[in-house]
Design a protein around this motif. Sequence first.
Motif, PDB file in Angstrom:
ATOM      1  N   LEU A 135     -23.372 104.995 -53.426  1.00 22.25           N
ATOM      2  CA  LEU A 135     -22.596 105.931 -52.623  1.00 22.25           C
ATOM      3  C   LEU A 135     -22.036 105.187 -51.422  1.00 22.25           C
ATOM      4  CD1 LEU A 135     -25.187 108.841 -52.827  1.00 22.25           C
ATOM      5  CD2 LEU A 135     -23.209 108.446 -54.316  1.00 22.25           C
ATOM      6  N   SER A 136     -20.738 104.989 -51.404  1.00 20.13           N
ATOM      7  CA  SER A 136     -20.057 104.241 -50.332  1.00 20.13           C
ATOM      8  C   SER A 136     -20.552 102.806 -50.271  1.00 20.13           C
ATOM      9  CB  SER A 136     -20.228 104.930 -48.976  1.00 20.13           C
ATOM     10  OG  SER A 136     -19.736 106.252 -49.006  1.00 20.13           O
ATOM     11  N   GLY A 160     -19.287 106.360 -55.940  1.00 19.79           N
ATOM     12  CA  GLY A 160     -18.574 107.375 -55.172  1.00 19.79           C
ATOM     13  C   GLY A 160     -18.228 106.840 -53.795  1.00 19.79           C
ATOM     14  N   CYS A 161     -16.977 107.047 -53.367  1.00 17.59           N
ATOM     15  CA  CYS A 161     -16.563 106.506 -52.076  1.00 17.59           C
ATOM     16  C   CYS A 161     -15.283 107.203 -51.627  1.00 17.59           C
ATOM     17  CB  CYS A 161     -16.312 104.999 -52.200  1.00 17.59           C
ATOM     18  SG  CYS A 161     -16.186 104.115 -50.625  1.00 17.59           S
ATOM     19  N   SER A 162     -15.044 107.181 -50.331  1.00 19.70           N
ATOM     20  CA  SER A 162     -13.760 107.640 -49.798  1.00 19.70           C
ATOM     21  C   SER A 162     -12.675 106.618 -50.105  1.00 19.70           C
ATOM     22  CB  SER A 162     -13.871 107.829 -48.287  1.00 19.70           C
ATOM     23  OG  SER A 162     -12.592 108.058 -47.726  1.00 19.70           O
ATOM     24  N   ASP A 163     -11.446 107.101 -50.208  1.00 14.88           N
ATOM     25  CA  ASP A 163     -10.322 106.165 -50.369  1.00 14.88           C
ATOM     26  C   ASP A 163      -9.934 105.518 -49.035  1.00 14.88           C
ATOM     27  OD1 ASP A 163      -9.261 108.463 -49.217  1.00 14.88           O
ATOM     28  OD2 ASP A 163      -7.413 108.406 -50.386  1.00 14.88           O
ATOM     29  N   VAL A 164     -10.496 106.008 -47.931  1.00 14.73           N
ATOM     30  CA  VAL A 164     -10.189 105.440 -46.614  1.00 14.73           C
ATOM     31  C   VAL A 164     -11.476 105.145 -45.838  1.00 14.73           C
ATOM     32  CG1 VAL A 164      -7.887 106.440 -46.405  1.00 14.73           C
ATOM     33  CG2 VAL A 164      -9.873 107.798 -45.685  1.00 14.73           C
ATOM     34  N   ASP A 165     -12.530 104.755 -46.556  1.00 12.86           N
ATOM     35  CA  ASP A 165     -13.792 104.441 -45.889  1.00 12.86           C
ATOM     36  C   ASP A 165     -13.579 103.263 -44.928  1.00 12.86           C
ATOM     37  OD1 ASP A 165     -16.454 103.101 -45.493  1.00 12.86           O
ATOM     38  OD2 ASP A 165     -17.124 104.754 -46.760  1.00 12.86           O
ATOM     39  N   HIS A 167     -15.605 101.144 -43.829  1.00 14.96           N
ATOM     40  CA  HIS A 167     -16.453  99.993 -44.111  1.00 14.96           C
ATOM     41  C   HIS A 167     -16.281  99.447 -45.526  1.00 14.96           C
ATOM     42  CE1 HIS A 167     -18.501 100.910 -40.369  1.00 14.96           C
ATOM     43  NE2 HIS A 167     -18.715 102.142 -40.804  1.00 14.96           N
ATOM     44  N   ILE A 168     -15.820 100.294 -46.447  1.00 11.56           N
ATOM     45  CA  ILE A 168     -15.782  99.934 -47.869  1.00 11.56           C
ATOM     46  C   ILE A 168     -14.333 100.006 -48.364  1.00 11.56           C
ATOM     47  CG2 ILE A 168     -16.809 100.338 -50.143  1.00 11.56           C
ATOM     48  CD1 ILE A 168     -18.912  99.963 -47.923  1.00 11.56           C
ATOM     49  N   PRO A 169     -13.658  98.875 -48.545  1.00 16.55           N
ATOM     50  CA  PRO A 169     -12.283  98.923 -49.063  1.00 16.55           C
ATOM     51  C   PRO A 169     -12.243  99.520 -50.470  1.00 16.55           C
ATOM     52  CG  PRO A 169     -12.819  96.741 -48.189  1.00 16.55           C
ATOM     53  CD  PRO A 169     -14.105  97.500 -48.268  1.00 16.55           C
ATOM     54  N   GLU A 170     -11.236 100.340 -50.714  1.00 22.10           N
ATOM     55  CA  GLU A 170     -11.082 100.948 -52.040  1.00 22.10           C
ATOM     56  C   GLU A 170     -11.043  99.874 -53.131  1.00 22.10           C
ATOM     57  OE1 GLU A 170      -7.727 103.576 -54.455  1.00 22.10           O
ATOM     58  OE2 GLU A 170      -7.751 103.636 -52.264  1.00 22.10           O
ATOM     59  N   GLU A 171     -10.398  98.766 -52.847  1.00 27.31           N
ATOM     60  CA  GLU A 171     -10.276  97.708 -53.843  1.00 27.31           C
ATOM     61  C   GLU A 171     -11.639  97.182 -54.289  1.00 27.31           C
ATOM     62  OE1 GLU A 171      -8.127  93.324 -54.395  1.00 27.31           O
ATOM     63  OE2 GLU A 171      -8.147  94.307 -52.435  1.00 27.31           O
ATOM     64  N   ARG A 172     -12.601  97.112 -53.355  1.00 28.12           N
ATOM     65  CA  ARG A 172     -13.934  96.606 -53.731  1.00 28.12           C
ATOM     66  C   ARG A 172     -14.650  97.584 -54.657  1.00 28.12           C
ATOM     67  NH1 ARG A 172     -17.272  92.345 -52.184  1.00 28.12           N
ATOM     68  NH2 ARG A 172     -15.215  91.382 -51.989  1.00 28.12           N
ATOM     69  N   VAL A 173     -14.409  98.868 -54.500  1.00 28.96           N
ATOM     70  CA  VAL A 173     -14.985  99.850 -55.419  1.00 28.96           C
ATOM     71  C   VAL A 173     -14.418  99.641 -56.830  1.00 28.96           C
ATOM     72  CG1 VAL A 173     -15.358 102.298 -55.901  1.00 28.96           C
ATOM     73  CG2 VAL A 173     -15.285 101.495 -53.524  1.00 28.96           C
ATOM     74  N   HIS A 174     -13.099  99.454 -56.916  1.00 32.78           N
ATOM     75  CA  HIS A 174     -12.479  99.199 -58.224  1.00 32.78           C
ATOM     76  C   HIS A 174     -13.017  97.910 -58.841  1.00 32.78           C
ATOM     77  CE1 HIS A 174      -9.779 102.533 -57.757  1.00 32.78           C
ATOM     78  NE2 HIS A 174      -9.113 101.993 -56.753  1.00 32.78           N
ATOM     79  N   ASP A 175     -13.118  96.857 -58.029  1.00 35.66           N
ATOM     80  CA  ASP A 175     -13.597  95.575 -58.555  1.00 35.66           C
ATOM     81  C   ASP A 175     -15.048  95.679 -59.021  1.00 35.66           C
ATOM     82  OD1 ASP A 175     -11.137  94.485 -57.962  1.00 35.66           O
ATOM     83  OD2 ASP A 175     -11.798  93.478 -56.123  1.00 35.66           O
ATOM     84  N   THR A 176     -15.860  96.414 -58.274  1.00 33.14           N
ATOM     85  CA  THR A 176     -17.258  96.612 -58.661  1.00 33.14           C
ATOM     86  C   THR A 176     -17.336  97.346 -59.997  1.00 33.14           C
ATOM     87  OG1 THR A 176     -17.988  96.626 -56.360  1.00 33.14           O
ATOM     88  CG2 THR A 176     -19.437  97.684 -57.968  1.00 33.14           C
ATOM     89  N   ALA A 177     -16.535  98.383 -60.135  1.00 33.15           N
ATOM     90  CA  ALA A 177     -16.510  99.129 -61.398  1.00 33.15           C
ATOM     91  C   ALA A 177     -16.112  98.215 -62.552  1.00 33.15           C
ATOM     92  CB  ALA A 177     -15.548 100.307 -61.296  1.00 33.15           C
ATOM     93  N   TYR A 192     -12.676 109.789 -53.108  1.00 29.37           N
ATOM     94  CA  TYR A 192     -12.412 111.089 -52.474  1.00 29.37           C
ATOM     95  C   TYR A 192     -11.413 110.902 -51.339  1.00 29.37           C
ATOM     96  CZ  TYR A 192     -16.591 112.266 -55.122  1.00 29.37           C
ATOM     97  OH  TYR A 192     -17.502 112.444 -56.139  1.00 29.37           O
ATOM     98  N   GLU A 193     -10.374 111.692 -51.387  1.00 24.12           N
ATOM     99  CA  GLU A 193      -9.267 111.525 -50.454  1.00 24.12           C
ATOM    100  C   GLU A 193      -9.678 111.892 -49.030  1.00 24.12           C
ATOM    101  OE1 GLU A 193      -4.609 113.006 -49.910  1.00 24.12           O
ATOM    102  OE2 GLU A 193      -5.728 113.528 -51.709  1.00 24.12           O
ATOM    103  N   GLY A 194      -9.554 110.930 -48.120  1.00 27.05           N
ATOM    104  CA  GLY A 194      -9.747 111.188 -46.703  1.00 27.05           C
ATOM    105  C   GLY A 194     -11.156 111.545 -46.284  1.00 27.05           C
ATOM    106  N   MET A 195     -12.181 111.206 -47.090  1.00 26.72           N
ATOM    107  CA  MET A 195     -13.536 111.684 -46.800  1.00 26.72           C
ATOM    108  C   MET A 195     -14.165 110.973 -45.602  1.00 26.72           C
ATOM    109  SD  MET A 195     -16.881 111.949 -49.326  1.00 26.72           S
ATOM    110  CE  MET A 195     -17.245 110.205 -49.497  1.00 26.72           C
ATOM    111  N   GLY A 196     -13.878 109.694 -45.389  1.00 28.60           N
ATOM    112  CA  GLY A 196     -14.618 108.935 -44.394  1.00 28.60           C
ATOM    113  C   GLY A 196     -15.876 108.350 -45.003  1.00 28.60           C
TER     114      GLY A 196
END
Length: 217
Positions: A135-136, A160-165, A167-177, A192-196
């Motif tokens: 999670l994030s 699971g992660c925000s698209d604008v976290d 601390h966690i770039p969206e790209e790293r979530v995609h790469d991890t997956a 999740y859009e704009g979650m933080g």
Amino acid sequence: MSADRIDGPHQDQQLVTSGTDLADAEAALVLTHGRGATARGMIQIANEVHREGVAFLAPQAAGQTWYPNSFLAPVERNEPGRSSGLQAISDAISEANDAGIPTERIMLIGFSQGACLASEYLARNPQRYGGLAALSGGLIGEDLDDEYPGDLEGTPVFLGCSDVDPHIPEERVHDTADILESMDANVTKRLYEGMGHGINEDEMEYVSGMVADLVDD
């Protein structure tokens, strides 16, 4: 102590336990907290997804921090905390194994820094697990390399992660997956859009289903 065992800053910390007593459990959750947080805080989160027969094991980081810098920093800048944290996860899994719980019924759940650590543990120690819920978080390091050999044998993974976290770039979530899928994990990824930086109800509902699968099959 084995020759390859890490003895670092987190090895003399408490392992907090809750849920079903380990001696009576048929499955276990290994819970890794975020930066500045506590093992007991992760126990509170896990209480929301508990099923009868599931034990909780939550390692505590020394100084409430697993490693000092961003997970995107060069790996050596986060040692020895990173390796010591991975050893703490390994020790918790071993404790469950010693109680008769097989690794395929052990699920790793982490938030933020703990999600990064749990992801890294899974990728560095591939076999069939009960699951991973990151999670994030995402895999650790400045650049992700090809040093992730091995087969996760269909281990269910939730990212699971925000698209604008912050601390966690969206790209790293995609790469991890992508990396975990290449290792034959069964990955579900939700941005999740704009979650933080936090955990939402949809994530908790999904994780609850994963925990139920540990004892319902």
